[in-house]
Design an enzyme around this catalytic site. Structure first.
Site, PDB file in Angstrom:
ATOM      1  N   GLU A 117       1.025  -0.886  -0.341  1.00  0.00           N
ATOM      2  CA  GLU A 117       0.585  -0.052   0.265  1.00  0.00           C
ATOM      3  C   GLU A 117       0.993   1.233  -0.130  1.00  0.00           C
ATOM      4  OE1 GLU A 117      -4.263  -1.700   2.069  1.00  0.00           O
ATOM      5  OE2 GLU A 117      -2.735  -1.140   3.570  1.00  0.00           O
ATOM      6  N   CYS A 133       3.415   8.498   0.917  1.00  0.00           N
ATOM      7  CA  CYS A 133       3.974   7.176   2.484  1.00  0.00           C
ATOM      8  C   CYS A 133       4.135   6.260   1.547  1.00  0.00           C
ATOM      9  CB  CYS A 133       2.695   6.843   3.841  1.00  0.00           C
ATOM     10  SG  CYS A 133       3.221   6.412   4.497  1.00  0.00           S
ATOM     11  N   CYS A 177       6.416  -6.845   7.251  1.00  0.00           N
ATOM     12  CA  CYS A 177       7.027  -6.852   8.124  1.00  0.00           C
ATOM     13  C   CYS A 177       8.153  -7.709   8.656  1.00  0.00           C
ATOM     14  CB  CYS A 177       6.877  -5.486   8.688  1.00  0.00           C
ATOM     15  SG  CYS A 177       7.453  -4.094   9.468  1.00  0.00           S
ATOM     16  N   CYS A 221       6.229  -4.973  16.098  1.00  0.00           N
ATOM     17  CA  CYS A 221       5.933  -4.294  16.519  1.00  0.00           C
ATOM     18  C   CYS A 221       4.167  -4.861  16.973  1.00  0.00           C
ATOM     19  CB  CYS A 221       6.141  -2.926  16.336  1.00  0.00           C
ATOM     20  SG  CYS A 221       7.248  -2.196  15.444  1.00  0.00           S
ATOM     21  N   CYS A 245       1.233  -2.615  15.543  1.00  0.00           N
ATOM     22  CA  CYS A 245       0.726  -1.873  14.191  1.00  0.00           C
ATOM     23  C   CYS A 245       0.629  -3.548  12.972  1.00  0.00           C
ATOM     24  CB  CYS A 245       2.695  -1.885  13.704  1.00  0.00           C
ATOM     25  SG  CYS A 245       2.201  -1.618  11.449  1.00  0.00           S
ATOM     26  N   SER A 290      12.151   6.489   7.951  1.00  0.00           N
ATOM     27  CA  SER A 290      11.249   5.749   8.982  1.00  0.00           C
ATOM     28  C   SER A 290      12.710   4.610   9.392  1.00  0.00           C
ATOM     29  CB  SER A 290      10.015   5.954   9.600  1.00  0.00           C
ATOM     30  OG  SER A 290       9.469   5.944  10.786  1.00  0.00           O
ATOM     31  N   SER A 298      11.132   5.508  15.100  1.00  0.00           N
ATOM     32  CA  SER A 298       9.477   5.278  15.577  1.00  0.00           C
ATOM     33  C   SER A 298      10.076   4.623  17.297  1.00  0.00           C
ATOM     34  CB  SER A 298       9.222   3.911  15.151  1.00  0.00           C
ATOM     35  OG  SER A 298       8.616   3.663  13.866  1.00  0.00           O
ATOM     36  N   LEU A 299      10.286   5.587  18.052  1.00  0.00           N
ATOM     37  CA  LEU A 299      10.625   5.449  19.749  1.00  0.00           C
ATOM     38  C   LEU A 299       9.548   4.910  20.639  1.00  0.00           C
ATOM     39  CD1 LEU A 299      13.838   5.623  21.247  1.00  0.00           C
ATOM     40  CD2 LEU A 299      13.078   7.733  21.520  1.00  0.00           C
ATOM     41  N   CYS A 357      -0.938   5.860   9.994  1.00  0.00           N
ATOM     42  CA  CYS A 357      -0.048   4.922  10.437  1.00  0.00           C
ATOM     43  C   CYS A 357      -0.413   3.720  11.379  1.00  0.00           C
ATOM     44  CB  CYS A 357       0.495   5.525  11.299  1.00  0.00           C
ATOM     45  SG  CYS A 357       1.705   7.121  10.980  1.00  0.00           S
TER      46      CYS A 357
END
Ligand code: SAH
Length: 345
Positions: A93, A106, A113, A117, A120, A196, A219-220, A338
């Site tokens: 996407e 984006c 991935c 996480c 997500c 990112s 991304s903390l 996001c």
């Protein structure tokens, strides 16, 4: 099985060599290269300054793999989410995010991935494969066209915040940026590109060594190892100490500030000590903090913290002269925000 090679996997030099080896001029390679990248052409047939015989020869030897917009959804805030079909049928996407001052693409860097996480949606897909440089490049081309068509302006910014972990597909991401910024490609400025990452220290150092010119966002989500590991389990392998060290190295080499992306969740990172840890972390290198709105993806394991918790973050960061922005979600109604990219459409 198609045995022909994807012509865009060739460098310009390799393409020039190909023509020389086939009794033509090296210059022909430049012409074809321009069609493939700068003009984003996906058929040999339309390469009008190339002879028919040469075009047929290319056709016999190569294919031009390219992406296709498979589905397109428009949000009522102007955001457009594209389902992008790759040549092998897999789907990623890409999102166009218009604001008054800029339009941002984006883009995705992997199908699924590599990371895990917990908050997500993309992580649930697991990693299926890395995108090739041309597949990333094509997403930018598609979104630039949409920006011109629907918003009357060209694309101004690119963020690698779609599906995937860009630093786990490092080589291809860098190659795509090389083409996006090259005058032989799209000629966009690297200053307007942000990569990112969830934080892969070794790769952050490598980027610094290679003197890349784009911006870095991390991304903390927590500056306490225990908390971060509970929501981003790979943090066990890349603990904050290593992340910190790599960011200091990045800053020393590039002198470019870092953006931390941070979501505040109820009962996870909304305590005083979470804020104190973030403030401390922000002292290591010049940075700013983007507080991102949480986009729920499931049954409610994660919930956006209260406004007062978020205001606590803001006032504490500001008190320490740390720039903080609150980022509202865009395209939420179409699952384009996001962490919502999961090929649901
Ligand atoms: N893997 C890279 C690129 C993805 S960027 C990275 O982690 O930086 C996507 C951004 O959205 C990251 O900052 C990620 O932490 C954040 N995110 C993921 N899921 C989210 C969700 N459900 N709501 C809000 N932000 C989310």
């Amino acid at each position: 099985m198609n045995k022909k090679k994807d012509i865009r996997a060739l460098t310009k030099e390799q393409l020039r060599d190909f023509f020389v080896e086939n009794g033509d001029k090296a210059f022909r390679g430049n012409q074809v290269y321009e069609w493939l990248w700068n003009k984003s052409l996906h058929t040999f047939e339309d390469m009008t300054n190339i002879s028919k015989q040469t075009r047929e020869m290319l056709e016999e030897n190569f294919v031009i793999n390219h992406i296709k917009v498979d589905s397109m959804q428009k949000s009522n805030d102007g955001t457009i989410k594209n389902g992008i079909k790759l040549h092998d049928g897999l789907v990623v996407e890409s999102v166009l995010i218009p604001t008054e001052k800029r339009t941002t693409a984006c883009v995705s860097s992997q199908v699924g991935c590599s990371l895990d996480c917990k908050f997500c949606a993309t992580a649930r897909l697991k990693r299926m494969r890395n995108l090739n440089p041309d597949e990333i490049y094509d997403q930018v081309v598609v979104i630039d066209k949409q920006s011109r068509l629907y918003h009357n302006k060209k694309l101004t910014n690119i963020v690698f915040m779609g599906m995937g972990e860009p630093l786990m597909n490092y080589k291809n991401v860098l190659k795509s940026i090389e083409m996006i910024t090259s005058p032989e490609g799209l000629g966009m400025s690297s200053k307007r590109i942000t990569v990112s990452t969830s934080g892969v220290p070794k790769m952050i150092k490598k980027m610094a060594d290679e003197e890349v010119k784009f911006n870095l966002a991390v991304s903390l989500h927590s500056a306490i190892d225990e908390v971060r590991t509970s929501i981003m389990p790979f943090n066990t392998n890349f603990p904050l100490k290593d992340l910190k060290e790599s960011l200091e190295y990045w800053y020393e080499k590039t002198k470019r500030a870092i953006t931390y992306e941070y979501v505040v969740w109820n009962g996870i990172n909304d305590r005083k000590e979470d804020i104190t840890a973030l403030v401390e972390f922000c002292k290591y290198v010049p940075c700013k903090v983007n507080l991102i709105e949480y986009n729920p993806i499931d049954d409610g394991e994660f919930q956006q913290a209260s406004n007062s918790a978020i205001n606590n973050y803001i006032s504490n960061l500001e008190m320490h002269d740390i720039t903080v922005n609150v980022r509202r979600s865009r395209g939420k109604d179409i699952d384009a925000a996001c962490g919502q990219l999961a090929n649901k459409a």
